[in-house]
Enzyme design. Structure first.
Site, PDB file in Angstrom:
ATOM      1  N   HIS A 132     -10.859   7.550 -58.855  1.00 42.30           N
ATOM      2  CA  HIS A 132      -9.907   6.943 -57.913  1.00 42.30           C
ATOM      3  C   HIS A 132      -8.714   6.294 -58.627  1.00 42.30           C
ATOM      4  O   HIS A 132      -7.580   6.432 -58.180  1.00 42.30           O
ATOM      5  CB  HIS A 132     -10.639   5.920 -57.033  1.00 42.30           C
ATOM      6  CG  HIS A 132     -10.021   5.736 -55.690  1.00 42.30           C
ATOM      7  ND1 HIS A 132     -10.746   5.496 -54.551  1.00 42.30           N
ATOM      8  CD2 HIS A 132      -8.730   5.747 -55.285  1.00 42.30           C
ATOM      9  CE1 HIS A 132      -9.931   5.381 -53.525  1.00 42.30           C
ATOM     10  NE2 HIS A 132      -8.704   5.525 -53.941  1.00 42.30           N
TER      11      HIS A 132
ATOM     12  N   ASP B 134     -10.010  13.976 -46.655  1.00 42.90           N
ATOM     13  CA  ASP B 134      -9.960  13.163 -47.876  1.00 42.90           C
ATOM     14  C   ASP B 134     -10.490  11.759 -47.604  1.00 42.90           C
ATOM     15  O   ASP B 134      -9.874  10.989 -46.874  1.00 42.90           O
ATOM     16  CB  ASP B 134      -8.507  13.052 -48.369  1.00 42.90           C
ATOM     17  CG  ASP B 134      -8.407  12.202 -49.632  1.00 42.90           C
ATOM     18  OD1 ASP B 134      -8.603  12.760 -50.728  1.00 42.90           O
ATOM     19  OD2 ASP B 134      -8.167  10.976 -49.525  1.00 42.90           O
TER      20      ASP B 134
HETATM   21  N1  LIG Z   1      -6.019   7.937 -54.015  1.00 41.06           N
HETATM   22  C1  LIG Z   1      -5.537   6.811 -53.560  1.00 41.06           C
HETATM   23  O1  LIG Z   1      -5.473   5.789 -54.283  1.00 41.06           O
HETATM   24  C2  LIG Z   1      -5.074   6.721 -52.149  1.00 41.06           C
HETATM   25  C3  LIG Z   1      -4.361   5.597 -51.717  1.00 41.06           C
HETATM   26  C4  LIG Z   1      -3.914   5.569 -50.392  1.00 41.06           C
HETATM   27  C5  LIG Z   1      -4.169   6.656 -49.562  1.00 41.06           C
HETATM   28  N2  LIG Z   1      -4.883   7.737 -49.998  1.00 41.06           N
HETATM   29  C6  LIG Z   1      -5.197   8.888 -49.129  1.00 41.06           C
HETATM   30  O2  LIG Z   1      -3.988   9.372 -48.541  1.00 41.06           O
HETATM   31  C7  LIG Z   1      -4.123   9.364 -47.121  1.00 41.06           C
HETATM   32  C8  LIG Z   1      -2.778   9.153 -46.454  1.00 41.06           C
HETATM   33  O3  LIG Z   1      -2.178   7.943 -46.863  1.00 41.06           O
HETATM   34  P1  LIG Z   1      -2.115   6.617 -45.946  1.00 41.06           P
HETATM   35  O4  LIG Z   1      -3.202   6.639 -44.957  1.00 41.06           O
HETATM   36  O5  LIG Z   1      -2.040   5.477 -46.889  1.00 41.06           O
HETATM   37  O6  LIG Z   1      -0.687   6.677 -45.251  1.00 41.06           O
HETATM   38  P2  LIG Z   1       0.224   7.782 -44.520  1.00 41.06           P
HETATM   39  O7  LIG Z   1      -0.522   9.010 -44.226  1.00 41.06           O
HETATM   40  O8  LIG Z   1       1.492   7.850 -45.299  1.00 41.06           O
HETATM   41  O9  LIG Z   1       0.588   7.018 -43.162  1.00 41.06           O
HETATM   42  C9  LIG Z   1      -0.369   6.691 -42.217  1.00 41.06           C
HETATM   43  C10 LIG Z   1       0.294   5.808 -41.162  1.00 41.06           C
HETATM   44  O10 LIG Z   1       1.295   6.552 -40.452  1.00 41.06           O
HETATM   45  C11 LIG Z   1       0.961   6.622 -39.062  1.00 41.06           C
HETATM   46  N3  LIG Z   1       1.266   7.984 -38.630  1.00 41.06           N
HETATM   47  C12 LIG Z   1       0.629   9.129 -38.976  1.00 41.06           C
HETATM   48  N4  LIG Z   1       1.251  10.201 -38.428  1.00 41.06           N
HETATM   49  C13 LIG Z   1       2.275   9.727 -37.703  1.00 41.06           C
HETATM   50  C14 LIG Z   1       3.267  10.342 -36.899  1.00 41.06           C
HETATM   51  N5  LIG Z   1       3.303  11.665 -36.735  1.00 41.06           N
HETATM   52  N6  LIG Z   1       4.189   9.546 -36.299  1.00 41.06           N
HETATM   53  C15 LIG Z   1       4.161   8.202 -36.449  1.00 41.06           C
HETATM   54  N7  LIG Z   1       3.253   7.569 -37.201  1.00 41.06           N
HETATM   55  C16 LIG Z   1       2.318   8.317 -37.830  1.00 41.06           C
HETATM   56  C17 LIG Z   1      -0.513   6.273 -38.958  1.00 41.06           C
HETATM   57  O11 LIG Z   1      -0.819   5.611 -37.761  1.00 41.06           O
HETATM   58  P3  LIG Z   1      -1.962   6.122 -36.715  1.00 41.06           P
HETATM   59  O12 LIG Z   1      -3.229   6.312 -37.462  1.00 41.06           O
HETATM   60  O13 LIG Z   1      -2.008   5.011 -35.719  1.00 41.06           O
HETATM   61  O14 LIG Z   1      -1.418   7.404 -36.140  1.00 41.06           O
HETATM   62  C18 LIG Z   1      -0.681   5.300 -40.139  1.00 41.06           C
HETATM   63  O15 LIG Z   1      -0.257   4.006 -39.762  1.00 41.06           O
HETATM   64  C19 LIG Z   1      -5.126   8.223 -46.895  1.00 41.06           C
HETATM   65  O16 LIG Z   1      -5.651   8.194 -45.588  1.00 41.06           O
HETATM   66  C20 LIG Z   1      -6.119   8.495 -47.980  1.00 41.06           C
HETATM   67  O17 LIG Z   1      -6.982   9.563 -47.621  1.00 41.06           O
HETATM   68  C21 LIG Z   1      -5.336   7.768 -51.287  1.00 41.06           C
END
Ligand SMILES: NC(=O)c1ccc[n+]([C@@H]2O[C@H](COP(=O)([O-])OP(=O)(O)OC[C@H]3O[C@@H](n4cnc5c(N)ncnc54)[C@H](OP(=O)(O)O)[C@@H]3O)[C@@H](O)[C@H]2O)c1
Length: 276
Positions: free
Chosen positions: A112, A49
């Site tokens: 988005h 994604d």
């Molecule tokens: N449509 C939208 O408006 C929108 C908005 C926000 C996000 N998104 C999508 O959703 C995806 C996920 O959301 P997000 O990136 O905001 O946050 P998330 O997946 O909730 O959290 C990511 C964070 O958690 C850490 N992490 C991941 N797995 C872990 C584990 N097993 N143990 C400890 N820490 C862990 C990562 O660090 P490390 O990388 O250092 O492991 C990073 O700091 C995004 O990447 C994006 O593709 C979409």
């Protein structure tokens, strides 16, 4: 319930979308995103994604190429950014994204954010891309129930997916019910609340009971609620850990305890009140 990392949900147009994928928000263009995508694909992920605004579509495309997984096995999502919304500008933004990704078709294209006064025109462009066979499924992101109702009133095609912030502090029960009733697959962004939920005592306790990590418990909660999930990590060991959730089950009591953590609290903006 999905049995493995490759299992899919069937969208309302028959297209199969993996229940689990890798998110790449805030992953840097260049080697960081290339290596994250390759690590995920090497470890059995099929779904990635990204979004135009993440400015890493080129690296995502390079990671896909270098991983060597057949294109038809993959499910690639990107999103049209707010400043590109409108009919012609969305068609143009799509071509730019495709060029960067190096793909000749996309699996899922999302609006988005629900930019007021624009998203219906944007949706018409997505419908055209869908009818022209450029994208296998179209959907939205950050749409509340009222945005969806408004869009569906004029739309020819009901969105196949709504990707929204979703985690145990933001359970979105009304939206989830609405999406299920309309045949719209809900997808969780920031499923780990960007890491904030990993030290929650209830989640830690449930994790210890199952000999799993807090992240695994949260991601399993997503799946048991029939929500597609796309956690982000740039670390291979976490990419592997996050996807290792298919061989345990949260009990009804575990699910009730996780559901009771809801406090309608966001880590991102409310789609009724954003200024970008
Ligand atoms: N449509 C939208 O408006 C929108 C908005 C926000 C996000 N998104 C999508 O959703 C995806 C996920 O959301 P997000 O990136 O905001 O946050 P998330 O997946 O909730 O959290 C990511 C964070 O958690 C850490 N992490 C991941 N797995 C872990 C584990 N097993 N143990 C400890 N820490 C862990 C990562 O660090 P490390 O990388 O250092 O492991 C990073 O700091 C995004 O990447 C994006 O593709 C979409």
């Amino acid at each position: 319930m999905p049995q493995n990392l490759q299992d899919t949900t069937t969208l309302h147009n028959g297209v199969k979308m993996p229940w689990f994928g890798l998110g790449v928000f805030k992953v840097q263009e260049g080697s960081e995103v290339v290596e994250s995508v390759k690590a995920a694909l090497k470890n059995g992920y099929k779904s990635i994604d990204t979004a135009a605004v993440y400015k890493n579509e080129e690296g995502v495309g390079q990671g896909i190429k270098e991983a060597g997984v057949p294109r038809e096995e993959l499910f690639i999502t990107t999103k049209v950014w707010n400043s590109d919304q409108g009919y012609e500008s969305t068609l143009k933004a799509f071509e730019t994204s495709m060029e960067k990704l190096g793909l000749d078709y996309l699996d899922l294209y999302l609006i988005h954010w629900p930019v007021a006064g624009k998203y219906k025109e944007t949706w018409k462009a997505l419908e055209k891309l869908y009818k022209d066979g450029r994208v296998r499924a179209i959907g939205v992101s950050n749409f509340h129930v009222h945005h969806l109702k408004d869009l569906i009133t004029d739309a020819e095609i009901t969105p196949m997916v709504n990707q929204v912030e979703y985690h145990p502090h933001l359970a979105q029960t009304e939206l989830l019910e609405f999406c299920k009733a309309e045949g719209i697959q809900m997808e969780a962004w920031s499923p780990l609340k960007q890491g904030e939920l990993l030290s929650d005592p209830t989640i830690v306790e449930i994790a210890e009971k199952h000999k799993k990590s807090p992240a695994q418990v949260i991601l399993r909660w997503d799946l048991q609620n029939e929500v597609v999930t796309i956690p982000k990590s740039i670390k291979e060991h976490r990419i592997i850990e996050n996807a290792d959730i298919f061989e345990f089950e949260l009990s009804v009591d575990d699910m009730d305890r996780l559901n009771s953590l809801n406090k309608n609290e966001r880590v991102g903006p409310d789609p009724d009140n954003f200024d970008f």
